[in-house]
Design an enzyme around this catalytic site. Structure first.
Site, PDB file in Angstrom:
ATOM      1  N   LEU A  99       8.953  20.865  -3.891  1.00 27.98           N
ATOM      2  CA  LEU A  99       9.095  21.144  -2.471  1.00 27.98           C
ATOM      3  C   LEU A  99       8.749  22.601  -2.139  1.00 27.98           C
ATOM      4  O   LEU A  99       8.182  22.891  -1.080  1.00 27.98           O
ATOM      5  CB  LEU A  99      10.517  20.813  -2.002  1.00 27.98           C
ATOM      6  CG  LEU A  99      10.767  20.969  -0.505  1.00 27.98           C
ATOM      7  CD1 LEU A  99       9.805  20.110   0.313  1.00 27.98           C
ATOM      8  CD2 LEU A  99      12.217  20.629  -0.170  1.00 27.98           C
TER       9      LEU A  99
ATOM     10  N   ASN B 185       6.435  24.240  -3.219  1.00 28.77           N
ATOM     11  CA  ASN B 185       4.978  24.358  -3.162  1.00 28.77           C
ATOM     12  C   ASN B 185       4.335  23.287  -2.278  1.00 28.77           C
ATOM     13  O   ASN B 185       3.108  23.176  -2.244  1.00 28.77           O
ATOM     14  CB  ASN B 185       4.388  24.257  -4.570  1.00 28.77           C
ATOM     15  CG  ASN B 185       4.927  25.314  -5.514  1.00 28.77           C
ATOM     16  OD1 ASN B 185       5.090  26.468  -5.116  1.00 28.77           O
ATOM     17  ND2 ASN B 185       5.219  24.935  -6.744  1.00 28.77           N
TER      18      ASN B 185
ATOM     19  N   ALA C 192       0.828  -1.209   0.000  1.00 32.73           N
ATOM     20  CA  ALA C 192       0.000   0.000   0.000  1.00 32.73           C
ATOM     21  C   ALA C 192       0.857   1.252   0.000  1.00 32.73           C
ATOM     22  O   ALA C 192       1.833   1.352   0.748  1.00 32.73           O
ATOM     23  CB  ALA C 192      -0.924  -0.001   1.219  1.00 32.73           C
TER      24      ALA C 192
ATOM     25  N   TYR D 260       7.493  11.561  -1.463  1.00 35.55           N
ATOM     26  CA  TYR D 260       7.426  10.151  -1.859  1.00 35.55           C
ATOM     27  C   TYR D 260       8.809   9.489  -1.772  1.00 35.55           C
ATOM     28  O   TYR D 260       8.960   8.385  -1.251  1.00 35.55           O
ATOM     29  CB  TYR D 260       6.885  10.059  -3.284  1.00 35.55           C
ATOM     30  CG  TYR D 260       6.682   8.662  -3.801  1.00 35.55           C
ATOM     31  CD1 TYR D 260       5.614   7.881  -3.362  1.00 35.55           C
ATOM     32  CD2 TYR D 260       7.541   8.114  -4.759  1.00 35.55           C
ATOM     33  CE1 TYR D 260       5.413   6.598  -3.854  1.00 35.55           C
ATOM     34  CE2 TYR D 260       7.345   6.847  -5.254  1.00 35.55           C
ATOM     35  CZ  TYR D 260       6.280   6.088  -4.803  1.00 35.55           C
ATOM     36  OH  TYR D 260       6.097   4.813  -5.288  1.00 35.55           O
TER      37      TYR D 260
END
Length: 449
Positions: free
Chosen positions: A299, A301, A291, A355
């Site tokens: 970065l 923003n 998952a 991420y």
């Protein structure tokens, strides 16, 4: 999503046109099908010493057509270069150049595999020449993999102290790398850290009798993982958020398993997973942390919500679930954990600082958790996909998608099945001596780390 370009240039008029115009020429890869031959053609083993001799005997016992010396113009299914006794850089010359002379005879979708020893161990023992020879294998294999064509791949097996060429996980890794299961694994190494592990009685059902949990199982890579583990003999618990309930139920029904609707970021997620597996199936052997979410933004923003949600789902949830697993009496019998990382966590990716931080965190977690599972004969590893053909990548603009597909040695995107095959191998007892590592399933990306 299908890659129509690869299909077009793999045969006939399309292949001839690509050659004339100098266009990329990816070929359709040999992927695993139950009952197919492990290797299509003879296997040439190059290298001197006990390790090479013992490996040849083991492969003969698999009923493979083994060669110790090349036969001119004979098409080869694989070349295995055994370099486990190299103690100085000069030791590489003869076996490597001898193997190189046979590369033109390597069949389409063939395999080149090196077997060597751990350079870090030699460095720690203050043996510079030995470390140089062993690290040299890393450079030569990664370079060779970029020279191969027609779907052939090059990968390596590294043996730590205590592991031999015929240790169970060394043979398990070799079987995986020789087979169609490793179609999109290229330019990578698997480190066999111990003599642990056990080869399955049935190579087509290596997970028979196991109970496996797959998070994020409703779609895409997660659904492919669930189906692959089921195919390999496991009973599957498919986990996903309640909003994905219909898709989750369909996957669970397809694999004759059970569905658990659960937000894995809940504090009690780990215990709920354990309770479901034990109450419904009597045990828990394997947990696949698949998952994950993306909330991309430069970065400059990036807002707190995007950052916090990605970290919470992609890494913090895994840490909490693992804490519950490690504390549970139901996760004690050679347990296996495999986490899905990403090449973004290795090489970085524009607009993905959150991420990439989460996926880099997954790899750090895996390394640190490996010793904690060792006491129970367990293992934990990560798989880092590159460009994989999914619903998400299908939404990428056409030109960007085509460039991303071709930026690897195999010149195409991978499939969810390719990621699932790597995970299924690492979840098996045949990989019991492999722990704390990261296996990239990326076709050998040509950019980044």
């Amino acid at each position: 999503m299908s890659d129509k370009y690869t299909q077009f240039v793999s045969r006939g008029l399309g292949r001839d046109l690509a050659r004339k115009l100098g266009l990329p020429q990816p070929v359709e890869l040999r992927r695993y099908r139950p009952g197919q031959p492990l290797v299509e053609g003879p296997v040439l083993i190059q290298g001197a010493g006990t390790g090479a001799d013992e490996l040849a005997a083991a492969l003969l016992a698999w009923n493979l057509d083994v060669r110790r010396h090349a036969v001119p113009r004979e098409k080869l299914g694989a070349i295995i270069l055994v370099l486990d006794e190299a103690s100085r850089p000069e030791d590489l010359e003869k076996p490597v150049l001898t193997a190189g002379a046979s590369l033109r005879d390597l069949a389409a979708n063939g395999r080149v595999i090196t077997i060597s020893r751990d350079a870090a161990e030699a460095a720690e023992a203050a043996m510079p020449a030995v470390a140089a020879a062993r690290q040299g294998v890393d450079g030569l294999l990664r370079s060779l993999a970029k020279e191969l064509r027609a779907g052939a791949t090059g990968n390596g097996i590294i043996l730590a102290d205590g592991a031999q060429t015929t240790s169970p996980s060394a043979l398990g890794a070799l079987r995986f790398l020789l087979s169609g299961r490793s179609a999109f694994v290229d330019g990578q190494f698997l480190t066999v850290s111990s003599a642990a592990g056990q080869l399955p009685e049935d190579a087509d059902r290596p997970l028979a009798g196991k109970v496996a949990v797959v998070t994020g199982a409703a779609r895409g890579i997660g659904a492919a993982i669930a189906r692959t583990l089921h195919r390999d003999g496991a009973t599957v618990v498919a986990v996903d958020i309640p909003a994905a309930g219909d898709h989750l139920a369909a996957v669970a029904n397809d694999v004759h398993g059970t569905a658990l609707q659960l937000d894995i970021s809940r504090d009690d997620a780990g215990q709920r997973i354990i309770d479901h597996a034990v109450e419904r199936h009597g045990r828990l052997d394997i947990v696949i942390h698949n998952a994950g979410i993306t909330r991309d933004k430069l970065l400059a923003n990036m807002d707190q919500g995007r950052w916090t949600s990605v970290i919470a789902v992609n890494i913090a949830a895994q840490l909490r679930i693992n804490e519950a697993l490690l504390a549970s009496e139901h996760f004690r019998n050679t347990p296996r954990i495999v986490s899905v990382a990403s090449t973004s966590g290795i090489a970085g990716n524009r607009g993905q600082t959150n991420y990439a931080a989460s996926k880099g965190g997954v790899m750090g977690m895996v390394r640190a958790t490996a010793p904690l599972l060792a006491a129970h004969g367990g293992s934990i590893n990560a798989v880092a996909p590159g460009f994989i053909e999914t619903e998400m990548t299908a939404r990428i603009p056409f030109a960007t998608r085509e460039v991303a597909r071709r930026l690897n040695s195999l010149q195409q995107g991978g499939r969810p099945q390719d990621v699932a095959e790597a995970i299924a191998f690492l979840a098996s007892d045949a990989a019991g001596g492999i722990s704390g590592g990261v296996l990239r399933v990326c076709g050998q990306n040509l950019v980044g780390a």
